[in-house]
Design a protein around this motif. Structure first.
Motif, short mmCIF file in Angstrom:
data_model
loop_
_atom_site.label_atom_id
_atom_site.label_comp_id
_atom_site.label_asym_id
_atom_site.label_seq_id
_atom_site.Cartn_x
_atom_site.Cartn_y
_atom_site.Cartn_z
N TRP A 76 0.82 -1.21 0.00
CA TRP A 76 0.00 0.00 0.00
C TRP A 76 0.85 1.27 0.00
N GLN A 77 2.17 1.10 -0.04
CA GLN A 77 3.08 2.25 0.01
C GLN A 77 3.97 2.26 -1.23
N ASP A 78 4.39 3.42 -1.65
CA ASP A 78 5.35 3.53 -2.75
C ASP A 78 6.78 3.57 -2.24
N LYS A 79 6.96 4.10 -1.03
CA LYS A 79 8.29 4.29 -0.46
C LYS A 79 8.82 2.98 0.12
N PRO A 80 10.04 2.56 -0.26
CA PRO A 80 10.61 1.33 0.30
C PRO A 80 10.88 1.48 1.80
N PHE A 81 10.95 0.34 2.47
CA PHE A 81 11.20 0.35 3.91
C PHE A 81 12.55 0.99 4.23
N VAL A 82 13.58 0.68 3.44
CA VAL A 82 14.91 1.23 3.68
C VAL A 82 15.57 1.59 2.36
N ALA A 83 16.59 2.44 2.46
CA ALA A 83 17.38 2.84 1.29
C ALA A 83 18.84 2.90 1.71
N PRO A 84 19.76 2.75 0.75
CA PRO A 84 21.18 2.84 1.09
C PRO A 84 21.50 4.16 1.81
N LEU A 94 13.00 -4.44 6.94
CA LEU A 94 13.79 -4.04 5.78
C LEU A 94 13.05 -4.30 4.48
N GLY A 95 12.07 -5.15 4.53
CA GLY A 95 11.30 -5.52 3.34
C GLY A 95 10.34 -6.63 3.71
N LEU A 96 9.66 -7.17 2.70
CA LEU A 96 8.70 -8.24 2.91
C LEU A 96 8.95 -9.35 1.91
N VAL A 97 8.62 -10.57 2.30
CA VAL A 97 8.62 -11.69 1.36
C VAL A 97 7.18 -12.17 1.26
N LYS A 98 6.65 -12.14 0.04
CA LYS A 98 5.26 -12.54 -0.18
C LYS A 98 5.20 -14.04 -0.45
N ASP A 115 23.89 -0.51 3.64
CA ASP A 115 24.88 -0.33 2.58
C ASP A 115 24.26 -0.57 1.22
N ALA A 116 23.43 -1.61 1.09
CA ALA A 116 22.80 -1.91 -0.20
C ALA A 116 21.59 -2.79 0.01
N VAL A 117 20.57 -2.57 -0.80
CA VAL A 117 19.43 -3.49 -0.88
C VAL A 117 19.75 -4.39 -2.07
N ILE A 118 20.06 -5.65 -1.78
CA ILE A 118 20.56 -6.56 -2.80
C ILE A 118 19.45 -7.16 -3.63
N ALA A 119 18.38 -7.59 -2.99
CA ALA A 119 17.28 -8.22 -3.71
C ALA A 119 16.45 -7.16 -4.44
N GLU A 120 15.96 -7.52 -5.60
CA GLU A 120 15.10 -6.62 -6.37
C GLU A 120 13.64 -6.94 -6.08
N THR A 121 12.81 -5.91 -6.06
CA THR A 121 11.39 -6.10 -5.84
C THR A 121 10.83 -7.05 -6.90
N GLY A 122 10.09 -8.03 -6.42
CA GLY A 122 9.47 -9.02 -7.31
C GLY A 122 10.33 -10.24 -7.54
N ALA A 123 11.60 -10.19 -7.15
CA ALA A 123 12.49 -11.34 -7.35
C ALA A 123 12.12 -12.48 -6.43
N MET A 124 12.25 -13.70 -6.93
CA MET A 124 12.04 -14.89 -6.11
C MET A 124 13.24 -15.05 -5.20
N VAL A 125 12.99 -15.19 -3.90
CA VAL A 125 14.07 -15.39 -2.94
C VAL A 125 13.79 -16.68 -2.19
N GLY A 126 14.84 -17.30 -1.71
CA GLY A 126 14.72 -18.52 -0.94
C GLY A 126 15.20 -18.33 0.48
N TYR A 127 15.09 -19.38 1.28
CA TYR A 127 15.58 -19.32 2.65
C TYR A 127 17.07 -18.99 2.63
N ILE A 131 19.30 -10.21 1.50
CA ILE A 131 18.33 -9.19 1.07
C ILE A 131 18.95 -7.79 1.19
N VAL A 132 19.52 -7.49 2.35
CA VAL A 132 20.08 -6.16 2.61
C VAL A 132 21.45 -6.33 3.26
N ARG A 133 22.42 -5.55 2.78
CA ARG A 133 23.77 -5.54 3.37
C ARG A 133 23.85 -4.34 4.32
#
Length: 144
Positions: A76-84, A94-98, A115-127, A131-133
């Protein structure tokens, strides 16, 4: 037989070490699908090593605890939880996994600076997918 979190972490480590990115276990009353992003880790490690090799050991990774699609912002938000460059506290979202209709938070394991948000929005992530450095807060560190 119940599966403990330590069992899942051990399975993820075995998958990562063997270069396998997915395993699915089915028993009566139990289904476990474990996805690790081996290609993302390799790419992230290579770029980080080239860009910041001397300081790479000082970073802490916030990792996904579940498999699903990463979201940098609440739906429901446009602004990411965190930024570098943003200062965060331990436990911050720091983000959500759907996962289907549910969202699981990715939380900061330590206080510090993103330092960096490594994962891209919409990318499939595993256990265990990074996600964030985070550059951890340390006494005497002028950066934080």
């Amino acid at each position: 037989m119940p599966i403990e979190t330590t069992d899942i972490a051990r399975l993820a480590q075995i998958l990562e070490n063997s270069g396998v990115d997915t395993i699915e276990i089915e028993e009566p009353g139990l289904t476990l699908k474990l996805v690790v992003a081996t290609r993302l880790r390799t790419a992230a490690s290579a770029s980080r090593a080239a860009a910041t090799a001397p300081a790479a050991d000082h970073f802490v990774m916030a990792k996904a605890d579940v498999a699903g699609h990463f979201r940098a912002a609440h739906p429901w938000q446009d602004k990411p939880f965190v930024a570098p460059g943003q200062r965060i506290e331990a436990g911050a979202t720091l983000g959500l996994v759907k996962i289907g209709l549910l969202y699981a938070p990715v939380v900061a394991p330590t206080a510090g600076i993103v330092d960096a948000v490594i994962a891209e929005t919409g990318a499939m992530v595993g256990y265990g997918t990074p996600i964030v450095r985070i550059l951890p807060r340390a006494p005497g560190n002028p950066l934080n």
